[in-house]
Design a protein around this motif. Structure first.
Motif, PDB file in Angstrom:
ATOM      1  N   GLY A 361      12.329  53.602   1.297  1.00 23.23           N
ATOM      2  CA  GLY A 361      11.154  52.664   1.077  1.00 23.23           C
ATOM      3  C   GLY A 361      10.803  51.551   1.247  1.00 23.23           C
ATOM      4  N   GLY A 362       9.795  51.323   1.012  1.00 22.49           N
ATOM      5  CA  GLY A 362       8.814  49.795   1.131  1.00 22.49           C
ATOM      6  C   GLY A 362       8.125  49.866  -0.202  1.00 22.49           C
ATOM      7  N   PRO A 363       7.012  48.760  -0.388  1.00 21.33           N
ATOM      8  CA  PRO A 363       6.803  48.728  -1.076  1.00 21.33           C
ATOM      9  C   PRO A 363       5.791  48.923  -1.513  1.00 21.33           C
ATOM     10  CG  PRO A 363       6.931  46.311  -0.354  1.00 21.33           C
ATOM     11  CD  PRO A 363       7.300  47.578   0.747  1.00 21.33           C
ATOM     12  N   GLN A 364       5.042  49.685  -2.554  1.00 19.68           N
ATOM     13  CA  GLN A 364       3.801  51.084  -2.359  1.00 19.68           C
ATOM     14  C   GLN A 364       2.716  50.099  -2.813  1.00 19.68           C
ATOM     15  OE1 GLN A 364       5.101  54.639  -4.255  1.00 19.68           O
ATOM     16  NE2 GLN A 364       6.743  53.428  -5.315  1.00 19.68           N
ATOM     17  N   VAL A 365       2.317  50.038  -1.610  1.00 18.77           N
ATOM     18  CA  VAL A 365       0.825  48.959  -2.406  1.00 18.77           C
ATOM     19  C   VAL A 365      -0.459  50.383  -2.505  1.00 18.77           C
ATOM     20  CG1 VAL A 365      -1.058  48.194  -0.580  1.00 18.77           C
ATOM     21  CG2 VAL A 365       1.519  48.151   0.118  1.00 18.77           C
ATOM     22  N   GLY A 366      -1.281  49.822  -3.185  1.00 17.07           N
ATOM     23  CA  GLY A 366      -2.239  50.133  -3.640  1.00 17.07           C
ATOM     24  C   GLY A 366      -3.374  48.997  -4.596  1.00 17.07           C
ATOM     25  N   PRO A 367      -4.232  50.103  -5.465  1.00 13.83           N
ATOM     26  CA  PRO A 367      -4.746  48.733  -6.526  1.00 13.83           C
ATOM     27  C   PRO A 367      -3.623  47.665  -7.182  1.00 13.83           C
ATOM     28  CG  PRO A 367      -5.808  50.772  -6.510  1.00 13.83           C
ATOM     29  CD  PRO A 367      -4.521  51.609  -5.902  1.00 13.83           C
ATOM     30  N   ALA A 368      -2.717  48.496  -7.676  1.00 15.45           N
ATOM     31  CA  ALA A 368      -0.914  47.708  -7.773  1.00 15.45           C
ATOM     32  C   ALA A 368      -0.452  47.140  -6.337  1.00 15.45           C
ATOM     33  CB  ALA A 368      -1.124  48.189  -9.581  1.00 15.45           C
ATOM     34  N   LEU A 369       0.816  46.661  -6.240  1.00 16.35           N
ATOM     35  CA  LEU A 369       1.863  46.012  -5.612  1.00 16.35           C
ATOM     36  C   LEU A 369       3.310  46.888  -6.407  1.00 16.35           C
ATOM     37  CD1 LEU A 369       2.487  45.704  -3.044  1.00 16.35           C
ATOM     38  CD2 LEU A 369       3.168  43.296  -4.099  1.00 16.35           C
ATOM     39  N   ALA A 370       3.649  47.917  -6.485  1.00 21.34           N
ATOM     40  CA  ALA A 370       4.712  49.330  -6.734  1.00 21.34           C
ATOM     41  C   ALA A 370       5.631  48.608  -6.369  1.00 21.34           C
ATOM     42  CB  ALA A 370       4.138  49.964  -7.281  1.00 21.34           C
ATOM     43  N   PRO A 371       6.818  48.622  -6.780  1.00 18.10           N
ATOM     44  CA  PRO A 371       8.033  48.478  -6.065  1.00 18.10           C
ATOM     45  C   PRO A 371       8.596  49.443  -5.324  1.00 18.10           C
ATOM     46  CG  PRO A 371       8.240  47.603  -7.682  1.00 18.10           C
ATOM     47  CD  PRO A 371       7.140  48.328  -8.208  1.00 18.10           C
ATOM     48  N   PRO A 372       9.063  49.827  -4.022  1.00 19.08           N
ATOM     49  CA  PRO A 372       9.538  51.164  -3.490  1.00 19.08           C
ATOM     50  C   PRO A 372      10.671  51.695  -4.708  1.00 19.08           C
ATOM     51  CG  PRO A 372      11.506  49.233  -2.469  1.00 19.08           C
ATOM     52  CD  PRO A 372       9.909  48.350  -3.879  1.00 19.08           C
ATOM     53  N   ARG A 373      11.139  53.145  -4.256  1.00 16.48           N
ATOM     54  CA  ARG A 373      11.608  53.975  -5.343  1.00 16.48           C
ATOM     55  C   ARG A 373      13.148  53.263  -5.203  1.00 16.48           C
ATOM     56  NH1 ARG A 373       9.119  56.638  -8.322  1.00 16.48           N
ATOM     57  NH2 ARG A 373       6.876  57.377  -7.715  1.00 16.48           N
ATOM     58  N   PHE A 374      13.755  53.333  -5.750  1.00 19.37           N
ATOM     59  CA  PHE A 374      15.276  52.766  -6.408  1.00 19.37           C
ATOM     60  C   PHE A 374      16.144  52.858  -7.054  1.00 19.37           C
ATOM     61  CE2 PHE A 374      13.324  49.098  -8.420  1.00 19.37           C
ATOM     62  CZ  PHE A 374      14.099  48.758  -9.667  1.00 19.37           C
ATOM     63  N   THR A 375      17.212  53.494  -7.045  1.00 17.80           N
ATOM     64  CA  THR A 375      17.550  53.396  -8.783  1.00 17.80           C
ATOM     65  C   THR A 375      19.021  52.503  -9.329  1.00 17.80           C
ATOM     66  OG1 THR A 375      18.998  56.336  -7.395  1.00 17.80           O
ATOM     67  CG2 THR A 375      20.229  55.022  -9.502  1.00 17.80           C
ATOM     68  N   ALA A 376      18.676  52.734  -9.958  1.00 20.14           N
ATOM     69  CA  ALA A 376      19.595  51.120 -10.554  1.00 20.14           C
ATOM     70  C   ALA A 376      20.604  51.359 -11.915  1.00 20.14           C
ATOM     71  CB  ALA A 376      18.193  50.649 -11.830  1.00 20.14           C
ATOM     72  N   THR A 377      22.111  50.914 -12.376  1.00 15.93           N
ATOM     73  CA  THR A 377      23.298  51.554 -11.814  1.00 15.93           C
ATOM     74  C   THR A 377      23.025  50.148 -13.251  1.00 15.93           C
ATOM     75  OG1 THR A 377      23.249  52.962 -10.780  1.00 15.93           O
ATOM     76  CG2 THR A 377      25.492  52.306 -12.080  1.00 15.93           C
ATOM     77  N   LEU A 378      23.449  50.362 -14.621  1.00 14.83           N
ATOM     78  CA  LEU A 378      24.144  49.364 -15.160  1.00 14.83           C
ATOM     79  C   LEU A 378      25.422  49.419 -16.169  1.00 14.83           C
ATOM     80  CD1 LEU A 378      20.976  48.984 -15.230  1.00 14.83           C
ATOM     81  CD2 LEU A 378      20.412  48.832 -17.882  1.00 14.83           C
ATOM     82  N   SER A 379      25.449  49.047 -15.748  1.00 14.68           N
ATOM     83  CA  SER A 379      27.112  48.632 -16.417  1.00 14.68           C
ATOM     84  C   SER A 379      27.640  47.481 -17.590  1.00 14.68           C
ATOM     85  CB  SER A 379      28.153  48.825 -14.660  1.00 14.68           C
ATOM     86  OG  SER A 379      28.179  48.243 -14.740  1.00 14.68           O
ATOM     87  N   ARG A 380      28.617  47.241 -18.483  1.00 13.77           N
ATOM     88  CA  ARG A 380      28.972  46.691 -19.259  1.00 13.77           C
ATOM     89  C   ARG A 380      29.546  45.668 -18.285  1.00 13.77           C
ATOM     90  NH1 ARG A 380      25.251  46.547 -23.766  1.00 13.77           N
ATOM     91  NH2 ARG A 380      25.210  48.398 -24.655  1.00 13.77           N
ATOM     92  N   PRO A 381      29.576  44.594 -18.360  1.00 15.69           N
ATOM     93  CA  PRO A 381      30.369  43.162 -17.912  1.00 15.69           C
ATOM     94  C   PRO A 381      31.830  43.484 -18.385  1.00 15.69           C
ATOM     95  CG  PRO A 381      28.438  42.308 -19.018  1.00 15.69           C
ATOM     96  CD  PRO A 381      28.288  43.013 -19.559  1.00 15.69           C
ATOM     97  N   GLY A 382      32.464  43.552 -17.203  1.00 15.60           N
ATOM     98  CA  GLY A 382      34.415  44.545 -17.339  1.00 15.60           C
ATOM     99  C   GLY A 382      34.682  45.684 -18.093  1.00 15.60           C
ATOM    100  N   GLY A 383      33.537  46.552 -17.845  1.00 18.44           N
ATOM    101  CA  GLY A 383      34.021  47.820 -17.910  1.00 18.44           C
ATOM    102  C   GLY A 383      32.693  48.392 -16.769  1.00 18.44           C
TER     103      GLY A 383
END
Length: 388
Positions: A361-383
């Motif tokens: 999807g694209g940006p979520q435009v309203g009174p505030a400009l919110a990001p599109p929906r996405f999943t973030a994955t966090l991993s430790r460097p090298g792990g």
């Protein structure tokens, strides 16, 4: 044979505005609704700075359903006290951030909600002190869930929204009246306990509780909402540009706010008949300063649509950067907002490797400009990705 150019979807407000702007004018009357749009930094400085009374003086923050909360002296007092309260809270809780990021974001998190809820968790005692009534805490959390998160309103039917709004406003009015009668001034030796104390103490005992509720809700939306969305844009850009992960966190935050300013529109009313950027305007017109377009103006920014944190080694062109407004009504919390964002982005780039999977999807435009929906994955460097 080439295909005909694609027209933006009717609800793609950003694409429609950019198409109008690409016509060659920096100040123009939009064919959609007739508002006069301003994207030229020189005209922006004249309008937002208002040194020569170009527009009717107003606030971008203290609006309520019947007008603007005032007087201006109370706005300034509340803004300063709120900034001081949040600053002290961030000083006291800075050591909590690594644990909070690990608990709330690793190994996977769904955005932009994850950013809003992390900021809410980190600032919750500043929004409402721990000794406040438990039902009021639940009400504030429900307001964020039902009204602040991107697209939240669409997830609840209109009758349910109206009933909840009535109950939430009543609960906050009751608490504000109780605090007005308690008469705890802002210069109390222990200081304000939370932003409700800030609003009540700065407005005085005779202020309308209904207006104070709306001022408090503005703080709630600005913290859990706007800061959370700005964090979401930073995470999305970092995850989409892993080659920029080593960039200075402050430059990353500023570049994210340049490309995707959460406060993307500022409305003003001309004070008199005049010309702005060659366009005649009168007090019957609505001026719209579009920071999204100002921040991408090709006359002021090189490669304006690209994510280039290193551009901030030399700062911003004058008047061409206004993520928190400009002039006398610049957001009072800009410095503490940037500080929290820099701390969080610094943690993410120091301790984690961030990757993102957009939902298409694209940006979520309203009174505030919110990001599109996405999943973030966090991993430790090298792990491997962190496990809960």
């Amino acid at each position: 044979m080439t295909s005909p150019p694609q027209r933006p979807a009717p609800d793609d407000e950003l694409a429609l505005l950019k198409a109008e702007f690409d016509g060659g004018l920096d100040v123009w009357r939009s064919p959609r609704g007739g508002a006069v749009c301003v994207a030229d930094p020189a005209t922006v400085r004249a309008v937002m700075g208002n040194r020569h009374g170009v527009v009717a003086e107003t606030s971008d923050f203290y609006h309520h359903r019947h007008g603007v909360f005032g007087p201006r002296s109370a706005q300034i007092t509340i803004g300063r006290a709120a900034r001081g309260l949040i600053q002290r809270h961030l000083d006291d809780r800075r050591a909590d951030l690594p644990r909070l990021v690990a608990e709330r974001l690793a190994p996977r998190s769904e955005w932009p909600d994850a950013g809003n809820l992390l900021v809410l968790r980190h600032l919750r005692d500043a929004l409402l002190h721990p000794d406040a009534p438990p039902p009021l805490h639940r009400t504030v959390e429900a307001i964020v869930s039902r009204a602040v998160l991107a697209g939240a309103r669409r997830r609840h039917p209109a009758p349910s929204r109206l009933l909840f709004r009535h109950r939430a406003l009543r609960a906050l009015r009751t608490e504000i009246r109780a605090r007005q009668h308690a008469d705890r001034p802002l210069d109390h030796p222990a200081g304000p306990r939370d932003l409700l104390d800030v609003v009540v103490g700065g407005a005085g005992p005779d202020a309308d509780p209904g207006e104070l509720v709306e001022v408090y809700l503005s703080f709630l939306f600005a913290t859990a909402g706007s800061i959370g969305f700005a964090l979401g844009w930073s995470v999305l850009l970092l995850g989409s540009h892993p080659e920029r992960a080593a960039a200075d966190p402050g430059r990353t935050v500023r570049e994210a706010l340049r490309l995707w300013p959460v406060a993307w529109l500022f409305a003003r009313t001309p004070s008199r008949a005049q010309e702005l950027g060659g366009t005649p305007v009168t007090p019957r017109d609505r001026l719209v300063v579009c920071s999204y377009l100002v921040h991408r103006h090709p006359g002021y920014w090189e490669r304006p649509d690209e994510f280039l944190p290193e551009r901030w080694a030399e700062g911003a062109p004058e008047g061409a950067y206004l993520p928190f407004g400009l002039g006398p009504h610049t957001c009072a919390g800009a410095t503490v907002t940037v500080r929290l964002l820099e701390d969080l982005v610094g943690l993410l780039t120091r301790d984690w490797r961030v990757s993102v999977t957009p939902d298409g999807g694209g940006p979520q435009v309203g009174p505030a400009l919110a990001p599109p929906r996405f999943t973030a994955t966090l991993s430790r460097p090298g792990g491997c990705p962190e496990r809960r």
